[in-house]
Design a protein around this motif. Structure first.
Motif, PDB file in Angstrom:
ATOM      1  N   SER B  96       0.923  -1.253  -0.051  1.00 37.63           N
ATOM      2  CA  SER B  96       0.050   0.021  -0.089  1.00 37.63           C
ATOM      3  C   SER B  96       0.862   1.219   0.089  1.00 37.63           C
ATOM      4  O   SER B  96       2.038   1.228   0.445  1.00 37.63           O
ATOM      5  CB  SER B  96      -0.721  -0.001   1.142  1.00 37.63           C
ATOM      6  N   GLY B  97       0.249   2.244  -0.676  1.00 38.41           N
ATOM      7  CA  GLY B  97       1.172   3.674  -0.600  1.00 38.41           C
ATOM      8  C   GLY B  97       0.602   4.358   0.459  1.00 38.41           C
ATOM      9  O   GLY B  97       1.303   5.632   0.607  1.00 38.41           O
ATOM     10  N   ASP B  98      -0.404   4.042   1.530  1.00 37.29           N
ATOM     11  CA  ASP B  98      -0.754   4.549   2.582  1.00 37.29           C
ATOM     12  C   ASP B  98      -0.035   4.644   3.700  1.00 37.29           C
ATOM     13  O   ASP B  98      -0.319   3.799   4.532  1.00 37.29           O
ATOM     14  CB  ASP B  98      -2.277   4.363   2.626  1.00 37.29           C
ATOM     15  N   ILE B  99       1.218   5.326   3.618  1.00 36.86           N
ATOM     16  CA  ILE B  99       2.227   5.022   4.578  1.00 36.86           C
ATOM     17  C   ILE B  99       2.481   6.520   5.341  1.00 36.86           C
ATOM     18  O   ILE B  99       2.325   7.432   4.891  1.00 36.86           O
ATOM     19  CB  ILE B  99       3.424   4.236   4.130  1.00 36.86           C
ATOM     20  N   GLU B 100       2.772   6.105   6.684  1.00 32.84           N
ATOM     21  CA  GLU B 100       3.282   7.488   7.357  1.00 32.84           C
ATOM     22  C   GLU B 100       4.914   7.250   7.632  1.00 32.84           C
ATOM     23  O   GLU B 100       5.281   6.368   8.198  1.00 32.84           O
ATOM     24  CB  GLU B 100       2.627   7.579   8.601  1.00 32.84           C
ATOM     25  N   VAL B 101       5.527   8.254   7.145  1.00 38.17           N
ATOM     26  CA  VAL B 101       7.064   8.361   7.166  1.00 38.17           C
ATOM     27  C   VAL B 101       7.320   8.623   8.757  1.00 38.17           C
ATOM     28  O   VAL B 101       7.015   9.636   9.133  1.00 38.17           O
ATOM     29  CB  VAL B 101       7.878   9.511   6.399  1.00 38.17           C
ATOM     30  N   LEU B 102       8.079   7.616   9.359  1.00 35.93           N
ATOM     31  CA  LEU B 102       8.386   8.045  10.806  1.00 35.93           C
ATOM     32  C   LEU B 102       9.880   8.675  11.127  1.00 35.93           C
ATOM     33  O   LEU B 102       9.965   9.640  11.847  1.00 35.93           O
ATOM     34  CB  LEU B 102       8.440   6.480  11.586  1.00 35.93           C
ATOM     35  N   THR B 103      10.691   8.328  10.452  1.00 38.40           N
ATOM     36  CA  THR B 103      12.028   9.037  10.546  1.00 38.40           C
ATOM     37  C   THR B 103      12.685   9.041   8.992  1.00 38.40           C
ATOM     38  O   THR B 103      12.421   8.457   8.073  1.00 38.40           O
ATOM     39  CB  THR B 103      13.139   7.930  11.264  1.00 38.40           C
TER      40      THR B 103
END
Lengths: 218, 120
Positions: B96-103
């Protein structure tokens, strides 16, 4: 001689961020929307901008800050449309920073509730690193470039809030794989809207204008 | 060459931090900067910029050390958490492209290694 290791924590974008924050305050007070157009030299940023201004007509309330390394050519093209414009010359620098944009914006004869478009220096790398206080970065990619540009310059395509594919009237003459390009954009930034535009035929200009006029609402 | 602009900030911040230390250190040996991989920063360009920009300053001769932080993300669709290998920003499990970048967005001066007049 003793050495010691001292822990500090200093955000290195702090100075730029300070000016970007001032610009955001200015924009909010005047109810202005600001876009930051970023693309390669020759990707059609100025022509796209002119097409948007013409499509919007008298009610468009556009003003423009043109960033270039040298010459006032682009500002002259935009001034011919009868809207406020200033040329920002970086004298060699490859991107615009928030402080220069802030002072130029304050000197620009903007009307409240209008849209300010900043055309950044033609470059897909450096401008993507710098927040200038804009509501949205817009990536401009012409179909005469390669369809794999989104993969080669992921920071810009990741940071932007819209991608505009320009010069689509040339597609019949090119080997540019539009579907593959859209797939690469999806891999880098799945949720970003993609607009296919030809400033020559006018295709897609109205849809893009609609997005521009609503980018700051909700 | 945005590295020069970023490096100007490092040189200024390092000198300000040194000026704030009590007792004031004799010299700066090394400045460590943490850089997230999302930034397109080329180490050679940064090191050259640092050398040029520190010339004729009180911190001339000190070294710049870059510590890179990998890009990690969390998937909003399936909960996966892991590393992202640019340029593809997709979930490592369900694609999925629905990601949250954490670092990966870090950019800060983290440590200063200084020389001090010691008693020993």
């Amino acid at each position: 001689m003793a050495t010691s290791n001292i822990r500090v924590y200093r955000d290195l974008m702090g100075e730029n961020e300070k000016w970007a924050a001032k610009t955001r305050e200015f924009l909010a007070a005047r109810q202005l929307t600001m876009l930051n157009l970023i693309g390669s030299p020759g990707s059609g940023k100025t022509t796209l901008l002119a097409a948007l201004v013409r499509e919007a007509g008298a009610s468009g309330n556009f003003s423009v800050l043109e960033g270039d390394v040298e010459t006032t050519h682009d500002a002259e093209r935009i001034a011919a449309l009868g809207i406020p414009v200033s040329q920002l010359l970086t004298n060699g620098a490859c991107h615009l920073e928030a402080k220069l944009v802030h002072y130029a914006l304050k000197d620009l004869a903007v009307k409240d509730r209008g849209t300010v478009v900043v055309e950044n220096v033609g470059n897909l790398v450096c401008p993507a690193e710098f927040d200038i206080g804009e509501h949205a970065k817009v990536a401009v990619l012409s179909v005469t470039e390669g369809e794999d540009k989104p993969l080669k310059y992921p920071l810009l395509f990741r940071e932007c809030k819209a991608v505009v594919l320009t010069k689509t009237d040339l597609l019949p003459h090119l080997r540019f794989d539009l579907a593959q390009c859209r797939e690469y954009i999806r891999q880098v930034h799945s949720s970003v809207p993609v607009f296919e535009v030809s400033a020559v035929s006018g295709a897609g200009v109205r849809e893009l204008l609609h997005w521009v006029q609503n980018v700051n609402k909700g | 060459m945005h590295e020069f602009s970023i490096c100007e900030g490092i040189v200024k911040a390092a000198q300000e931090e040194l000026g704030r230390m009590n007792p004031r250190p004799k010299a700066l040996r090394r400045a460590r900067v943490v850089v997230g991989r999302l930034h397109a920063i080329v180490p050679d360009n940064m090191e050259m910029a640092y050398e040029v920009l520190t010339r004729d300053t009180p911190i001339a001769g000190s070294k710049l050390e870059l510590e890179f932080v990998p890009i990690t993300a969390k998937c909003r669709a399936c909960g996966w958490e892991g590393g992202i290998e640019p340029p593809v920003f997709l979930c490592g499990s369900c694609l999925s492209g629905d990601i949250e970048v954490l670092t990966g967005r870090e950019l800060y001066l983290s440590n200063l290694e200084v020389e001090q007049d010691g008693d020993e």
